[in-house]
Design a protein around this motif. Structure first.
Motif, PDB file in Angstrom:
ATOM      1  N   THR A  10       0.834  -1.195   0.000  1.00 34.46           N
ATOM      2  CA  THR A  10       0.000   0.000   0.000  1.00 34.46           C
ATOM      3  C   THR A  10       0.872   1.248   0.000  1.00 34.46           C
ATOM      4  OG1 THR A  10      -1.661  -1.205   1.274  1.00 34.46           O
ATOM      5  CG2 THR A  10      -1.812   1.197   1.284  1.00 34.46           C
ATOM      6  N   THR A  11       0.565   2.157  -0.906  1.00 36.23           N
ATOM      7  CA  THR A  11       1.235   3.453  -0.875  1.00 36.23           C
ATOM      8  C   THR A  11       0.455   4.374   0.054  1.00 36.23           C
ATOM      9  OG1 THR A  11       0.008   4.231  -2.797  1.00 36.23           O
ATOM     10  CG2 THR A  11       2.158   3.212  -3.213  1.00 36.23           C
ATOM     11  N   ARG A  12       1.099   5.449   0.468  1.00 34.33           N
ATOM     12  CA  ARG A  12       0.475   6.383   1.394  1.00 34.33           C
ATOM     13  C   ARG A  12       0.534   7.797   0.808  1.00 34.33           C
ATOM     14  NH1 ARG A  12       4.965   4.538   5.401  1.00 34.33           N
ATOM     15  NH2 ARG A  12       5.967   5.198   3.494  1.00 34.33           N
ATOM     16  N   TRP A  13      -0.327   8.658   1.276  1.00 32.36           N
ATOM     17  CA  TRP A  13      -0.366  10.047   0.851  1.00 32.36           C
ATOM     18  C   TRP A  13       1.021  10.681   0.936  1.00 32.36           C
ATOM     19  CZ3 TRP A  13      -3.191  13.835  -1.321  1.00 32.36           C
ATOM     20  CH2 TRP A  13      -2.856  15.153  -1.020  1.00 32.36           C
ATOM     21  N   ARG A  14       1.690  10.444   2.035  1.00 31.32           N
ATOM     22  CA  ARG A  14       2.991  11.075   2.273  1.00 31.32           C
ATOM     23  C   ARG A  14       4.114  10.543   1.386  1.00 31.32           C
ATOM     24  NH1 ARG A  14       6.300   8.823   7.187  1.00 31.32           N
ATOM     25  NH2 ARG A  14       6.083   6.616   6.791  1.00 31.32           N
ATOM     26  N   ASP A  15       3.871   9.438   0.668  1.00 30.00           N
ATOM     27  CA  ASP A  15       4.895   8.877  -0.212  1.00 30.00           C
ATOM     28  C   ASP A  15       5.160   9.752  -1.436  1.00 30.00           C
ATOM     29  OD1 ASP A  15       5.098   6.709   1.489  1.00 30.00           O
ATOM     30  OD2 ASP A  15       3.810   5.428   0.263  1.00 30.00           O
ATOM     31  N   ASN A  16       4.151  10.529  -1.843  1.00 26.67           N
ATOM     32  CA  ASN A  16       4.293  11.360  -3.041  1.00 26.67           C
ATOM     33  C   ASN A  16       5.094  12.613  -2.736  1.00 26.67           C
ATOM     34  OD1 ASN A  16       2.615   9.450  -4.151  1.00 26.67           O
ATOM     35  ND2 ASN A  16       1.085  10.878  -4.849  1.00 26.67           N
ATOM     36  N   TRP A  50       0.802   7.156  -4.627  1.00 23.51           N
ATOM     37  CA  TRP A  50      -0.516   7.193  -4.034  1.00 23.51           C
ATOM     38  C   TRP A  50      -1.461   7.905  -4.990  1.00 23.51           C
ATOM     39  CZ3 TRP A  50      -4.122  10.754  -2.414  1.00 23.51           C
ATOM     40  CH2 TRP A  50      -5.095  10.276  -1.550  1.00 23.51           C
ATOM     41  N   PRO A  51      -2.674   7.442  -5.151  1.00 29.38           N
ATOM     42  CA  PRO A  51      -3.407   6.485  -4.317  1.00 29.38           C
ATOM     43  C   PRO A  51      -3.349   5.037  -4.792  1.00 29.38           C
ATOM     44  CG  PRO A  51      -4.964   7.581  -5.764  1.00 29.38           C
ATOM     45  CD  PRO A  51      -3.595   8.159  -6.063  1.00 29.38           C
ATOM     46  N   GLY A  81      -1.866   1.340  -5.202  1.00 25.81           N
ATOM     47  CA  GLY A  81      -0.938   0.438  -4.539  1.00 25.81           C
ATOM     48  C   GLY A  81       0.098  -0.044  -5.528  1.00 25.81           C
TER      49      GLY A  81
END
Length: 145
Positions: free
Chosen positions: A18-24, A77-78, A80
């Motif tokens: 799962t990617t997260r908002w903060r990954d971008n 994100w959003p 995966g």
């Protein structure tokens, strides 16, 4: 000259992540350091699940001594991703993992990484031979593709 993108068939062990908002980052794609977090998480999941190495309480620990990544396409994100693992090299005290990160609906890697671990005694930090179970799991992963 662009490098050819590896297909999923080049990897044998997979995990959906799962990617997260903060990954971008500010450019709207996943920041390059996050790719390495996924690489590290995938390798450690494999060590625990397939090599039966109780991270971090094992009789040996793997220290990362070399890494690399080739970026082919954006992830973030959003959406995966699917992470695939293969084994490039099994040494006497080291393993070199190959990692592919894929968009969920893509067969070609968006990013391809390498991670080399040298396995050491936790107290002395000196290289030690790979334990039999770890070696067997690594050889099986290498033979799987």
């Amino acid at each position: 000259m662009p490098k050819d993108r590896a297909p999923r068939a080049n990897y044998a062990y997979f995990r959906e992540m799962t990617t997260r908002w903060r990954d971008n980052d500010v450019y709207g794609h996943m920041n390059n350091v996050v790719y390495y977090e996924f690489f590290d998480a995938l390798v450690n999941l494999w060590l625990i699940e397939e090599a039966a190495l109780p991270v971090p309480e094992a009789e040996v620990i793997g220290l990362v001594v070399e890494t690399g990544c080739v970026y082919h396409a954006s992830l973030g994100w959003p959406r995966g991703l699917v992470a695939g693992l293969g084994m490039e090299r099994v040494g006497s005290s080291s393993l070199t993992f190959r990692i592919g990160l894929f968009a969920p609906d893509e067969d070609l890697a968006a990013a391809e990484g390498r991670f080399t671990h040298v396995y050491v005694d936790p107290a002395t930090r000196r290289p030690v031979p790979l334990p039999d179970g770890l070696r067997a799991a690594a050889e099986a992963l290498r033979a799987a593709v």
